[in-house]
Write a protein that holds these residues in place. Structure first.
Motif, PDB file in Angstrom:
ATOM      1  N   SER A  91       9.578  -6.034  -4.659  1.00  0.00           N
ATOM      2  CA  SER A  91      10.755  -5.265  -4.261  1.00  0.00           C
ATOM      3  C   SER A  91      10.820  -4.004  -5.113  1.00  0.00           C
ATOM      4  O   SER A  91      10.630  -4.059  -6.333  1.00  0.00           O
ATOM      5  N   GLY A  92      11.040  -2.879  -4.457  1.00  0.00           N
ATOM      6  CA  GLY A  92      11.065  -1.600  -5.152  1.00  0.00           C
ATOM      7  C   GLY A  92       9.681  -1.017  -5.379  1.00  0.00           C
ATOM      8  O   GLY A  92       9.545   0.065  -5.946  1.00  0.00           O
ATOM      9  N   GLY A  93       8.642  -1.726  -4.931  1.00  0.00           N
ATOM     10  CA  GLY A  93       7.268  -1.262  -5.107  1.00  0.00           C
ATOM     11  C   GLY A  93       6.857  -0.298  -4.010  1.00  0.00           C
ATOM     12  O   GLY A  93       7.687   0.169  -3.220  1.00  0.00           O
ATOM     13  N   CYS A  94       5.568  -0.012  -3.967  1.00  0.00           N
ATOM     14  CA  CYS A  94       5.070   0.995  -3.033  1.00  0.00           C
ATOM     15  C   CYS A  94       3.788   0.529  -2.351  1.00  0.00           C
ATOM     16  O   CYS A  94       2.870   0.034  -3.016  1.00  0.00           O
ATOM     17  N   VAL A  95       3.736   0.687  -1.037  1.00  0.00           N
ATOM     18  CA  VAL A  95       2.528   0.440  -0.248  1.00  0.00           C
ATOM     19  C   VAL A  95       1.976   1.807   0.140  1.00  0.00           C
ATOM     20  O   VAL A  95       2.701   2.634   0.693  1.00  0.00           O
ATOM     21  N   VAL A  96       0.703   2.032  -0.163  1.00  0.00           N
ATOM     22  CA  VAL A  96       0.056   3.292   0.185  1.00  0.00           C
ATOM     23  C   VAL A  96      -0.953   2.997   1.291  1.00  0.00           C
ATOM     24  O   VAL A  96      -1.835   2.156   1.129  1.00  0.00           O
ATOM     25  N   LEU A  97      -0.811   3.693   2.412  1.00  0.00           N
ATOM     26  CA  LEU A  97      -1.693   3.498   3.557  1.00  0.00           C
ATOM     27  C   LEU A  97      -2.787   4.558   3.546  1.00  0.00           C
ATOM     28  O   LEU A  97      -2.531   5.731   3.804  1.00  0.00           O
ATOM     29  N   VAL A  98      -4.008   4.127   3.222  1.00  0.00           N
ATOM     30  CA  VAL A  98      -5.170   5.010   3.201  1.00  0.00           C
ATOM     31  C   VAL A  98      -5.991   4.815   4.468  1.00  0.00           C
ATOM     32  O   VAL A  98      -6.452   5.771   5.069  1.00  0.00           O
ATOM     33  N   GLY A  99      -6.173   3.560   4.875  1.00  0.00           N
ATOM     34  CA  GLY A  99      -6.984   3.242   6.047  1.00  0.00           C
ATOM     35  C   GLY A  99      -6.357   3.757   7.324  1.00  0.00           C
ATOM     36  O   GLY A  99      -5.140   3.799   7.466  1.00  0.00           O
ATOM     37  N   MET A 100      -7.224   4.166   8.239  1.00  0.00           N
ATOM     38  CA  MET A 100      -6.760   4.663   9.530  1.00  0.00           C
ATOM     39  C   MET A 100      -7.016   3.607  10.591  1.00  0.00           C
ATOM     40  O   MET A 100      -8.164   3.330  10.927  1.00  0.00           O
ATOM     41  N   GLY A 101      -5.954   3.020  11.079  1.00  0.00           N
ATOM     42  CA  GLY A 101      -6.059   2.003  12.110  1.00  0.00           C
ATOM     43  C   GLY A 101      -5.603   2.559  13.443  1.00  0.00           C
ATOM     44  O   GLY A 101      -5.664   3.764  13.686  1.00  0.00           O
ATOM     45  N   GLY A 121       1.914   7.320   3.346  1.00  0.00           N
ATOM     46  CA  GLY A 121       0.613   7.588   3.931  1.00  0.00           C
ATOM     47  C   GLY A 121      -0.136   8.608   3.095  1.00  0.00           C
ATOM     48  O   GLY A 121       0.464   9.473   2.465  1.00  0.00           O
ATOM     49  N   VAL A 122      -1.441   8.477   3.072  1.00  0.00           N
ATOM     50  CA  VAL A 122      -2.292   9.463   2.403  1.00  0.00           C
ATOM     51  C   VAL A 122      -3.565   9.566   3.226  1.00  0.00           C
ATOM     52  O   VAL A 122      -4.075   8.568   3.742  1.00  0.00           O
ATOM     53  N   PHE A 123      -4.046  10.781   3.392  1.00  0.00           N
ATOM     54  CA  PHE A 123      -5.237  10.964   4.206  1.00  0.00           C
ATOM     55  C   PHE A 123      -6.438  11.390   3.376  1.00  0.00           C
ATOM     56  O   PHE A 123      -7.401  11.925   3.883  1.00  0.00           O
ATOM     57  N   ARG A 124      -6.381  11.181   2.103  1.00  0.00           N
ATOM     58  CA  ARG A 124      -7.480  11.418   1.169  1.00  0.00           C
ATOM     59  C   ARG A 124      -7.794  12.880   0.928  1.00  0.00           C
ATOM     60  O   ARG A 124      -8.442  13.205  -0.041  1.00  0.00           O
ATOM     61  N   TYR A 125      -7.433  13.781   1.795  1.00  0.00           N
ATOM     62  CA  TYR A 125      -7.875  15.152   1.652  1.00  0.00           C
ATOM     63  C   TYR A 125      -6.811  16.064   1.042  1.00  0.00           C
ATOM     64  O   TYR A 125      -7.124  16.932   0.256  1.00  0.00           O
TER      65      TYR A 125
END
Length: 177
Positions: A91-101, A121-125
């Motif tokens: 709780s209070g944490g962070c999920v970072v979405l790098v993978g593209m589904g 979200g992060v797109f690496r670039y």
């Protein structure tokens, strides 16, 4: 504390996490070879994913770490992994979405909202390259072990076949004369 869902991009994340101060890193994957590589590259624990049940896999991650991670980085883009990331993160944490589904994914959004789990979200670039290059150049992150196969340009077909068979982590084609 961090949980990472792996792949060749995901295998860099434990290195970066450790280099930037993560106390523990847990890596999940369906592929035993990638989990072995993750351990060799510094992951504190690994979880082989054998179920698509997000809550079940999240429980395995939490058990492996001893508590829920502050951050979870999802690098596969697989919808079950994205759901797992939300359930596993504290709780209070962070999920970072790098993978593209797929463009649309069903998420346990109420679970994230009531526990105030940030989803980013992060797109690496964007905003990543200078930091990434500095970390590699300084030696803070060693990505060389990720390159498991090298082929000459004239052997490109063999390189692609190796990749299609799922062999190795990062297959390189060298374009030297």
């Amino acid at each position: 504390m961090m949980s990472v869902v792996t792949g060749h991009i995901g295998l860099v994340n434990p290195l970066v996490a450790k280099a930037t101060g993560a106390s523990q890193v847990c890596v999940t994957d369906i592929d035993e070879k990638r989990l072995v590589m993750a351990k060799e590259m510094g992951a504190d624990c690994v979880v082989k994913v054998t179920s698509k049940d997000a809550k079940e896999v999240a429980a395995q991650v939490i058990e492996a770490l001893g508590e829920k991670p502050d951050f979870t980085i999802e690098c596969s883009g697989a919808p079950p992994s994205t759901r797992t990331a939300i359930f596993a993160t504290k709780s209070g944490g962070c999920v970072v979405l790098v993978g593209m589904g797929p463009p649309s994914v069903e998420l346990p959004i109420i679970d994230a909202a009531v526990r105030e789990v940030d989803i980013r979200g992060v797109f690496r670039y964007v905003n990543c390259y200078p930091t990434a290059l500095n970390m590699v150049a300084s030696g803070a992150v060693n990505v060389k072990p990720l390159i498991t196969h090298r082929f000459k340009l004239e052997d490109s077909i063999q390189a692609f076949e190796t990749t299609l068979r799922g062999e190795g982590i990062k297959v390189m084609i060298e374009c030297k004369k």
